[in-house]
Design a protein around this motif. Sequence first.
Motif, PDB file in Angstrom:
ATOM      1  N   GLY A   1       0.840  -1.191   0.000  1.00 20.64           N
ATOM      2  CA  GLY A   1       0.000   0.000   0.000  1.00 20.64           C
ATOM      3  C   GLY A   1       0.875   1.241   0.000  1.00 20.64           C
ATOM      4  N   ASP A   2       0.374   2.342   0.528  1.00 21.50           N
ATOM      5  CA  ASP A   2       1.177   3.566   0.650  1.00 21.50           C
ATOM      6  C   ASP A   2       0.675   4.332   1.870  1.00 21.50           C
ATOM      7  OD1 ASP A   2       2.380   6.138   0.414  1.00 21.50           O
ATOM      8  OD2 ASP A   2       2.671   5.783  -1.719  1.00 21.50           O
ATOM      9  N   ALA A   3       1.367   4.141   2.986  1.00 29.87           N
ATOM     10  CA  ALA A   3       0.944   4.751   4.250  1.00 29.87           C
ATOM     11  C   ALA A   3       0.878   6.270   4.148  1.00 29.87           C
ATOM     12  CB  ALA A   3       1.883   4.332   5.367  1.00 29.87           C
TER      13      ALA A   3
ATOM     14  N   GLY B   1      -2.372   7.130   2.825  1.00 29.83           N
ATOM     15  CA  GLY B   1      -3.509   6.548   3.527  1.00 29.83           C
ATOM     16  C   GLY B   1      -4.080   5.321   2.838  1.00 29.83           C
ATOM     17  N   ILE B   2      -3.252   4.646   2.040  1.00 27.63           N
ATOM     18  CA  ILE B   2      -3.693   3.453   1.310  1.00 27.63           C
ATOM     19  C   ILE B   2      -3.219   2.221   2.085  1.00 27.63           C
ATOM     20  CG2 ILE B   2      -3.578   2.178  -0.860  1.00 27.63           C
ATOM     21  CD1 ILE B   2      -2.931   4.908  -2.213  1.00 27.63           C
ATOM     22  N   ALA B   3      -4.166   1.413   2.513  1.00 32.91           N
ATOM     23  CA  ALA B   3      -3.859   0.257   3.351  1.00 32.91           C
ATOM     24  C   ALA B   3      -3.117  -0.832   2.572  1.00 32.91           C
ATOM     25  CB  ALA B   3      -5.155  -0.323   3.906  1.00 32.91           C
ATOM     26  N   PRO B   4      -2.221  -1.561   3.253  1.00 30.62           N
ATOM     27  CA  PRO B   4      -1.581  -2.716   2.619  1.00 30.62           C
ATOM     28  C   PRO B   4      -2.640  -3.679   2.086  1.00 30.62           C
ATOM     29  CG  PRO B   4      -0.547  -2.241   4.719  1.00 30.62           C
ATOM     30  CD  PRO B   4      -1.768  -1.359   4.627  1.00 30.62           C
TER      31      PRO B   4
ATOM     32  N   THR C   1      -4.242  -3.235  -0.789  1.00 27.58           N
ATOM     33  CA  THR C   1      -5.169  -2.536  -1.685  1.00 27.58           C
ATOM     34  C   THR C   1      -4.724  -2.736  -3.129  1.00 27.58           C
ATOM     35  OG1 THR C   1      -5.630  -0.863  -0.007  1.00 27.58           O
ATOM     36  CG2 THR C   1      -6.221  -0.319  -2.276  1.00 27.58           C
TER      37      THR C   1
END
Length: 52
Positions: free
Chosen positions: A18-20, A23-26, A28
């Motif tokens: 993802g991309d912390a 705000g993109i959860a692992p 996704t």
Amino acid sequence: MKKYICNVCGYIYDEAAGDADLGIAPGTKFEDLPDDFVCPVCGVGKDDFSAE
């Protein structure tokens, strides 16, 4: 899980990670990102990414 690379700047979106910062959860998937997702480095849209 796949990785997608920005064809313009080389940023890699890793579905597993993802991309912390965005705000993109692992876990996704790329296709589940919003249609208005843009590369956080250069600002191009999803159409400018390719599966690695």
